[in-house]
Design a protein around this motif. Structure first.
Motif, PDB file in Angstrom:
ATOM      1  N   HIS A  66      85.676 -33.871  53.218  1.00 59.68           N
ATOM      2  CA  HIS A  66      86.737 -32.946  52.821  1.00 59.68           C
ATOM      3  C   HIS A  66      86.686 -31.763  53.787  1.00 59.68           C
ATOM      4  N   SER A  68      86.753 -28.700  53.366  1.00 55.05           N
ATOM      5  CA  SER A  68      85.864 -27.619  52.931  1.00 55.05           C
ATOM      6  C   SER A  68      84.411 -27.903  53.330  1.00 55.05           C
ATOM      7  N   THR A  72      81.910 -25.666  55.653  1.00 55.46           N
ATOM      8  CA  THR A  72      80.595 -25.337  55.102  1.00 55.46           C
ATOM      9  C   THR A  72      79.484 -25.816  56.026  1.00 55.46           C
ATOM     10  N   VAL A 110      80.622 -22.703  47.476  1.00 57.37           N
ATOM     11  CA  VAL A 110      81.777 -23.537  47.838  1.00 57.37           C
ATOM     12  C   VAL A 110      82.164 -24.427  46.664  1.00 57.37           C
ATOM     13  N   VAL A 114      85.891 -24.677  45.357  1.00 54.49           N
ATOM     14  CA  VAL A 114      86.727 -25.876  45.585  1.00 54.49           C
ATOM     15  C   VAL A 114      86.733 -26.842  44.401  1.00 54.49           C
ATOM     16  N   ASN A 115      85.638 -26.911  43.668  1.00 51.39           N
ATOM     17  CA  ASN A 115      85.574 -27.874  42.564  1.00 51.39           C
ATOM     18  C   ASN A 115      85.962 -27.275  41.212  1.00 51.39           C
ATOM     19  N   PHE A 118      89.571 -24.588  42.105  1.00 47.24           N
ATOM     20  CA  PHE A 118      90.756 -25.298  42.606  1.00 47.24           C
ATOM     21  C   PHE A 118      90.818 -26.772  42.190  1.00 47.24           C
ATOM     22  N   PHE A 120      89.415 -29.525  43.316  1.00 48.24           N
ATOM     23  CA  PHE A 120      89.524 -30.533  44.371  1.00 48.24           C
ATOM     24  C   PHE A 120      88.583 -31.708  44.109  1.00 48.24           C
ATOM     25  N   VAL A 122      85.476 -32.405  45.020  1.00 49.04           N
ATOM     26  CA  VAL A 122      84.845 -32.912  46.241  1.00 49.04           C
ATOM     27  C   VAL A 122      83.514 -33.583  45.921  1.00 49.04           C
ATOM     28  N   GLN A 135      77.326 -28.581  40.416  1.00 49.27           N
ATOM     29  CA  GLN A 135      77.549 -28.218  41.820  1.00 49.27           C
ATOM     30  C   GLN A 135      76.280 -28.271  42.664  1.00 49.27           C
TER      31      GLN A 135
END
Length: 167
Positions: A66, A68, A72, A110, A114-115, A118, A120, A122, A135
């Motif tokens: 991804h 992101s 990272t 992150v 992102v998870n 938002f 996403f 990932v 995470q």
């Protein structure tokens, strides 16, 4: 062409430590050293290596990545480089441990964005023992430790062969 920062360093006033044409730092007339544009270029190159390298690792092990994770990976490698420079007298094992915790901190930050924010999706470590918010987890912190050991060993060999590039 110098920019970025200047630092007062009386030890360099008599040109101690300069390595001829490969020196990255030059002295001003008043005894201050200035960081040249090649330091910025080095940072961009290290970031790019982390960007591409982590993407390749993810594709090899998960089959996809991804955007992101690419950013990272670049940020992690650049941070690890500066930690390695800053703590050059610390043992490789301690630096790898610090690096593993730094990467885990990036992963948490992150992941929350992102998870969780938002959505996403990932990655999700919810199935791993002792996960935190799905995470981060100890297993991946250990894997980051092993990766840091590998990166430190490779960088040590690289710097030994190219002494003019050492920090």
């Amino acid at each position: 062409m110098t920019f970025l920062t200047t630092v007062k360093d009386p030890d360099l006033a008599d040109n101690k430590g300069m390595e001829g044409k490969f020196a990255r730092e030059k002295l001003n007339g008043d005894g201050r050293r200035t960081v040249e544009a090649n330091e910025a270029l080095k940072a961009v190159i290290i970031f790019a290596i982390g960007f591409v390298g982590y993407g390749v690792i993810e594709i090899l092990f998960r089959g996809y990545t991804h955007w992101s994770m690419l950013l990272t990976g670049g940020a992690c490698l650049l941070t690890l480089y500066y930690l390695n420079v800053q703590f050059n007298k610390v043992s490789m094992v301690w630096k790898a441990l610090i690096g593993a915790f730094v990467i885990t901190a990036y992963e948490l930050a992150v992941g929350v964005i992102v998870n969780l924010l938002f959505h996403f999706n990932v990655w999700d470590y919810s199935e791993q023992p002792f996960d935190f918010l799905g995470q981060i987890c100890p297993l991946f912190t250990f894997l980051w430790f092993l990766l840091c050991l590998l990166l430190l060993a490779v960088s040590k060999i690289f710097y030994r062969r190219n002494r003019y590039l050492t920090p």
